[in-house]
Design a protein around this motif. Structure first.
Motif, PDB file in Angstrom:
ATOM      1  N   SER A  48      43.857  31.256  40.208  1.00 29.08           N
ATOM      2  CA  SER A  48      43.023  31.698  39.085  1.00 29.08           C
ATOM      3  C   SER A  48      41.614  31.121  39.194  1.00 29.08           C
ATOM      4  CB  SER A  48      43.678  31.270  37.776  1.00 29.08           C
ATOM      5  OG  SER A  48      42.870  31.623  36.685  1.00 29.08           O
ATOM      6  N   SER A  51      39.662  32.807  42.142  1.00 31.53           N
ATOM      7  CA  SER A  51      39.263  34.178  41.806  1.00 31.53           C
ATOM      8  C   SER A  51      38.098  34.179  40.818  1.00 31.53           C
ATOM      9  CB  SER A  51      40.457  34.928  41.224  1.00 31.53           C
ATOM     10  OG  SER A  51      41.500  34.995  42.155  1.00 31.53           O
ATOM     11  N   TYR A  55      34.445  35.724  41.615  1.00 31.47           N
ATOM     12  CA  TYR A  55      33.939  36.816  40.784  1.00 31.47           C
ATOM     13  C   TYR A  55      32.578  36.457  40.196  1.00 31.47           C
ATOM     14  CZ  TYR A  55      33.560  40.054  36.896  1.00 31.47           C
ATOM     15  OH  TYR A  55      33.110  40.998  36.020  1.00 31.47           O
ATOM     16  N   PHE A 389      38.965  42.779  42.774  1.00 31.96           N
ATOM     17  CA  PHE A 389      39.416  42.454  41.423  1.00 31.96           C
ATOM     18  C   PHE A 389      40.857  42.907  41.214  1.00 31.96           C
ATOM     19  CE2 PHE A 389      39.868  43.680  36.925  1.00 31.96           C
ATOM     20  CZ  PHE A 389      39.642  42.442  36.328  1.00 31.96           C
ATOM     21  N   GLN A 390      41.175  44.116  41.688  1.00 30.29           N
ATOM     22  CA  GLN A 390      42.529  44.623  41.532  1.00 30.29           C
ATOM     23  C   GLN A 390      43.536  43.769  42.298  1.00 30.29           C
ATOM     24  OE1 GLN A 390      42.053  48.658  42.865  1.00 30.29           O
ATOM     25  NE2 GLN A 390      41.166  49.364  40.930  1.00 30.29           N
ATOM     26  N   THR A 392      43.170  40.594  42.977  1.00 24.77           N
ATOM     27  CA  THR A 392      43.286  39.327  42.253  1.00 24.77           C
ATOM     28  C   THR A 392      44.177  39.491  41.030  1.00 24.77           C
ATOM     29  OG1 THR A 392      41.067  38.690  42.979  1.00 24.77           O
ATOM     30  CG2 THR A 392      41.996  37.499  41.106  1.00 24.77           C
ATOM     31  N   GLN A 393      43.968  40.594  40.281  1.00 20.47           N
ATOM     32  CA  GLN A 393      44.791  40.847  39.104  1.00 20.47           C
ATOM     33  C   GLN A 393      46.254  41.007  39.495  1.00 20.47           C
ATOM     34  OE1 GLN A 393      42.781  39.813  36.570  1.00 20.47           O
ATOM     35  NE2 GLN A 393      43.645  41.482  35.378  1.00 20.47           N
ATOM     36  N   GLU A 397      49.378  38.765  38.241  1.00 17.85           N
ATOM     37  CA  GLU A 397      50.534  39.376  37.593  1.00 17.85           C
ATOM     38  C   GLU A 397      51.827  39.033  38.336  1.00 17.85           C
ATOM     39  OE1 GLU A 397      49.646  43.499  37.441  1.00 17.85           O
ATOM     40  OE2 GLU A 397      48.092  43.298  35.900  1.00 17.85           O
TER      41      GLU A 397
END
Length: 645
Positions: A48, A51, A55, A389-390, A392-393, A397
């Motif tokens: 986290s 990332s 970002y 970003f996707q 990382t998300q 998750e």
């Protein structure tokens, strides 16, 4: 209770789970679970934080107004990494376009000391032949300055004077054209982790595109409309991480500014097909075809050439040269000529930006072609950032799901609870159906002979009982035998065409609605305890991320199931020992044969036996039974078949 658990802070969940683990009596089990939870917590925190920093740096670079702000954003990020020195350098090109000088730019040192080579210094490229061995699509890594054979003495002396014993250089390129590089190093010989290299590579690509954009913006100072357009697109690229929203906004702005149709086409993973991302007209309306329209790139020779050669080109007679779906699109939008520009992300082509002209439009001007090329580079950055970003998300998750799985399994007390918890978490990954199968009855080689479906998940509630508690021998299905012997995952993208399946296996999967599936074995200390099915109701290609997630969940379940089975065996042994002890005491105190029978058969009677008998044998001279006497008898109902005695 479930709602409050899911809404709690991750740290609260860890604290609760650690408290539960602390109450487990078995020391080895408690210690193993604690280690798994602590490792998950560290992974989640590091992922986290990394990332977030990446970002923030990406946003700062995208909003940078000049090279100095780009350099400061890069150095701010490098200061958070595990390195001692960071430096930005840019190349100055000669008349031929090849770099001839190195401009030393922003830098950072962990020890705070000044650099021996100050900001703004120009170094002759000829004195640093390191550039000759560097590739625009590769990172140069020097693990030891003193021994690296690629360094000449000038470079070695410069690095040593800067306090570097090892370093890496990330190239900054645009369409394979060098703009400069990012240097990061340490004061000791060392290697560098992939995470650091990936982060710097990502920022280097965006920094190069930003610098290129700023230079091109300066070149277009005389064209106010183009300046407004590029600024709008830059704002769009840095204010949203929704890919479709960004593509629509950029195509709409481009179509209006150039008064022509504009479309964005994304390259599929196979590299041979293009998907229509969006199409906008100068009237401000979307003309994107409904559905995910995909066509072979070979149907449009212009786009095929741009993807292959990686440079912007102008093409005429588009309708006549296109085929299939590409020709249909060209005819639909009355395209006679078009400018196609490649979308580049991390120096890889990810799509094509197309601006079309009909017979009424004048020819494209050089300024328009340059603007389209610039916009395409910005779209490439958008694609790169949104995908980052996707990813990382998705990673976050998955970490959350693994944490929830670990928590649920830690609370399971029986194999059925393990299966139910695992099935529920498997369905959370987006599949259509799953099955959790446990094995039993092992042979001398430690291979299971029987299997039973313990839990099922399905998007259709009426199918959740289909096949539940189906028990079968392992030899019934050859793919199960293969799975157990190899202990490897089996992936099937389409059961209707996969030659590895038997007709019986194919029929079974189609009956339950599984067209594509993956089977992951539950292995603990070399023994297969069971396996999980993750299924889709249509042909599907599982990616490495999904397979890794399923494997991690299977590994967690295998540990929990093995511990529960061990605990059950210990409990069963204890119960048997207690029963034998009580029986021995009862037998010693029995005063009659009938009482002796009552005590000896008590467990069988309690388990539902309908009758019990005690026989005594008379032995002959050879000590062999000759006569049998019914000494005592008990029967739940009716008369005994023989009288006592």
């Amino acid at each position: 209770m479930a709602d409050s658990t899911h809404s709690a802070h991750p740290q609260d969940l860890f604290d609760r789970l650690l408290a539960i683990v602390a109450g487990i009596d078995e020391g080895e089990q408690r210690e193993a679970l604690q280690q798994q939870l602590e490792a998950l917590q560290r992974t989640l925190a590091v992922s986290s934080d990394r990332s977030r920093r990446l970002y923030e740096a990406s946003q700062a670079i995208g909003l940078a107004a000049d090279a100095a702000e780009v350099g400061r954003a890069l150095m701010d990020f490098i200061a958070t990494c595990d390195v001692d020195v960071g430096r930005l350098f840019l190349f100055r090109a000669g008349p031929s376009g090849e770099p001839v000088e190195i401009e030393v730019r922003e830098g950072w040192r962990r020890d705070g000391e000044a650099f021996r080579i100050p900001y703004g210094t120009l170094l002759p490229m000829a004195d640093y032949p390191l550039r000759q061995v560097m590739q625009p699509d590769r990172v140069f890594i020097c693990p030891d300055v003193e021994t690296d054979p690629w360094l000449n003495e000038t470079t070695r002396t410069t690095m040593t004077a800067s306090g570097l014993k090892s370093f890496l250089i990330i190239p900054m390129t645009v369409e394979r054209r060098w703009l400069g590089g990012i240097l990061a190093g340490r004061s000791v010989p060392s290697t560098y982790k992939e995470g650091l290299i990936y982060a710097l590579w990502t920022l280097a690509g965006q920094a190069a595109a930003t610098l290129e954009n700023r230079q091109l913006l300066a070149d277009f100072q005389g064209t106010a409309e183009q300046m407004v357009l590029l600024n709008q697109i830059l704002q769009t690229a840095t204010t949203t991480l929704d890919l479709q929203e960004a593509l629509d906004a950029i195509a709409r702005q481009t179509a209006r500014a150039l008064n022509r149709m504009c479309g964005i086409f994304l390259l599929e993973e196979d590299g041979e097909h293009l998907r229509v991302g969006c199409v906008w007209g100068p009237d401000g309306h979307a003309h994107t075809p409904e559905g995910a329209l995909v066509f072979p790139i070979a149907e449009n020779p212009g786009m095929e050439a741009v993807v292959r050669e990686r440079k912007t080109q102008v093409f005429g007679q588009v309708q006549a040269r296109a085929q299939g779906i590409a020709r249909h699109l060209a005819q639909l939008f009355q395209v006679e000529a078009a400018v196609y520009a490649p979308l580049l992300a991390r120096d890889q082509v990810v799509g094509v930006l197309g601006v079309a002209a009909s017979v009424e439009h004048p020819p494209f001007t050089p300024d328009q072609i340059g603007t389209i090329s610039t916009i395409a580079r910005q779209v490439g950055i958008v694609v790169q950032n949104t995908r980052l970003f996707q990813e990382t998300q998705a990673a976050l998750e998955e970490t959350d799901l693994l944490l929830e799985t670990s928590q649920a399994l830690a609370l399971a007390l029986t194999p059925q609870e393990v299966a139910d918890a695992l099935a529920e978490r498997l369905m959370a990954t987006g599949i259509d159906r799953c099955s959790v199968v446990f094995c039993d009855t092992y042979d001398e080689e430690g291979l299971p002979q029987w299997a039973e479906v313990m839990a099922i998940g399905d998007v259709k509630p009426e199918k959740r009982e289909l096949g539940l508690h189906y028990r079968y021998t392992v030899e019934t299905y050859p793919i199960v035998q293969w799975l157990i012997r190899t202990r490897q995952a089996l992936v099937v993208t389409d059961v209707r065409t996969d030659p590895r399946l038997t007709e019986e296996e194919r029929a079974y999967m189609e009956n339950v609605g599984g067209i594509a599936f993956v089977i992951i074995p539950l292995v603990r200390r070399g023994r297969v305890l069971g396996y999980i099915f993750a299924e889709h109701s249509h042909p599907y290609v599982f990616d490495e991320r999904e397979l890794s997630l399923y494997q991690a969940m299977a590994d967690q379940a295998a540990v929990t199931l093995a511990n529960i089975r061990l605990f059950e065996r210990v409990q069963q042994g204890w119960r048997e020992t207690q029963a034998l002890y009580q029986l021995s005491r009862s037998l010693v105190t029995a005063s009659s044969l009938q009482e002796l029978l009552d005590h000896a058969a008590r467990l069988a009677i309690e388990a539902g036996a309908s009758a019990a008998s005690l026989y005594l044998f008379d032995l002959n001279e050879a000590e062999q039974p000759e006569w049998g006497i019914l000494a005592a008898h008990w029967q739940r109902e009716g008369e005994p078949p023989f009288p006592v005695g």
